[in-house]
Design a protein around this motif. Sequence first.
Motif, PDB file in Angstrom:
ATOM      1  N   VAL A   1       0.832  -1.202   0.000  1.00  0.00           N
ATOM      2  CA  VAL A   1       0.000   0.000   0.000  1.00  0.00           C
ATOM      3  C   VAL A   1       0.867   1.252   0.000  1.00  0.00           C
ATOM      4  N   ARG A   2       0.315   2.320  -0.552  1.00  0.00           N
ATOM      5  CA  ARG A   2       1.002   3.598  -0.515  1.00  0.00           C
ATOM      6  C   ARG A   2       0.842   4.196   0.880  1.00  0.00           C
ATOM      7  N   ASP A   3       1.937   4.700   1.428  1.00  0.00           N
ATOM      8  CA  ASP A   3       1.920   5.346   2.751  1.00  0.00           C
ATOM      9  C   ASP A   3       1.228   4.439   3.789  1.00  0.00           C
ATOM     10  N   PRO A   4       1.795   3.240   4.065  1.00  0.00           N
ATOM     11  CA  PRO A   4       1.117   2.273   4.934  1.00  0.00           C
ATOM     12  C   PRO A   4       0.824   2.784   6.341  1.00  0.00           C
ATOM     13  N   GLU A   5       1.689   3.670   6.876  1.00  0.00           N
ATOM     14  CA  GLU A   5       1.469   4.166   8.242  1.00  0.00           C
ATOM     15  C   GLU A   5       0.168   4.962   8.331  1.00  0.00           C
TER      16      GLU A   5
END
Length: 410
Positions: A205-209
């Motif tokens: 995923v993009r930007d998982p945080e």
Amino acid sequence: MTPELRRTLGVFDAVVVGLGAMVGAGIFVALGPAAEAAGTGMLPALGVAAVVAYCNAMASARLAARYPASGGTYVYGRERLGPFWGYLAGWAFVVGKTASCAAMALTVGAYVWPAHAHAVAVAAVVALTAVNYRGVQKSALLTRVIVAVVLAVLAAVVTVSAGAGQAERLGLAAELPRGGVLQAAGLLFFAFAGYARIATLGEEVRDPERTVPRAVPIALGIALAVYAAVAVCVLAVLGPEGLAASAAPLADAARAADAGWLVPVVSVGAAVAALGSLLSLILGVSRTTLAMARDGHLPATLAAVHPRHRVPHHAELAVGAVVALVAATADVRGAIGFSSFGVLVYYGIANASAWTLGRRERPLAMLGLAGCGALAFALPPTAVLAGTGVLAVGVVAYAVGRGRPAAPGA
């Protein structure tokens, strides 16, 4: 350097994946046992189950970010709490999800051919084990198709039931059994199984945080809303006693609402959902079995990989045989209770592992751990005793196996 997976998934994609893992066959079969435990108390029980599922999913997400290796809580418990706890999590997962496989197979039988539910269940297990043996896995497109079919069927059931429901019948269960709401929540927890699938997407995923913590509550919220609508409408049509006695509650609700034309549609929808869940479950259990065999916790032969199909064929055959045996002899309600106990223990260890990550993680981890414990031991006594007994067998096997060399190549 090991290549990373491509980060292509946004919040919407992650939510769809989560819904695909959650909105499946569980809702077709778990409402009956929950109504038997708590009557109309099954409605607040849905909320309790969702809260515990949220805590578990967030604990898994935090741990997955720290330990991106395959294996889930089997890895997290080992790294954060020690080898025994990792092993116990893996054992609880294998036995709990094996029972889930049997419950899914029995769901197919209950909706497709109720008079011969066990025979149909065994046939389904044999067929899907053969499919997995050749390395055929469920695609992302198939997941979306299954979700669309299931949501369409559930929407049809809600529509016809809402038009025929008798709200006054909801008062039949004013006297709830002691602890009934918690027991119902433990049983309905089965219907939320798969929510942590979002937590395993950290590398994709993009930007998982930011993406994972947003996707988890959205997916859980949508699933909860769908389940609540179905539960209210089916409960209104069948009443608590009728729902408690039903093995195929959504089909029975369609009959009671004078929508006989919908019964075959519901049966097909339940079968599609259950077969999709069963296919994924057998894959997951066999891969965890493979990992535990490689680490020397299970017989070394289960670590074998087929030279042509590149699948853990011994593990898949062993899992298929055990699931077929359980499906041939067990009751679906017993399988649901046993499955929930094993999976709640698994996520209890996940929450305990998340507790060690730092002060920021502790409040949610404590709530999740307490929730898992409360729901696990509120389940029907037979499920608790059977689950405790099987976990004890695993503990003894661990103690006996300590010092035994791992499988070759581990």
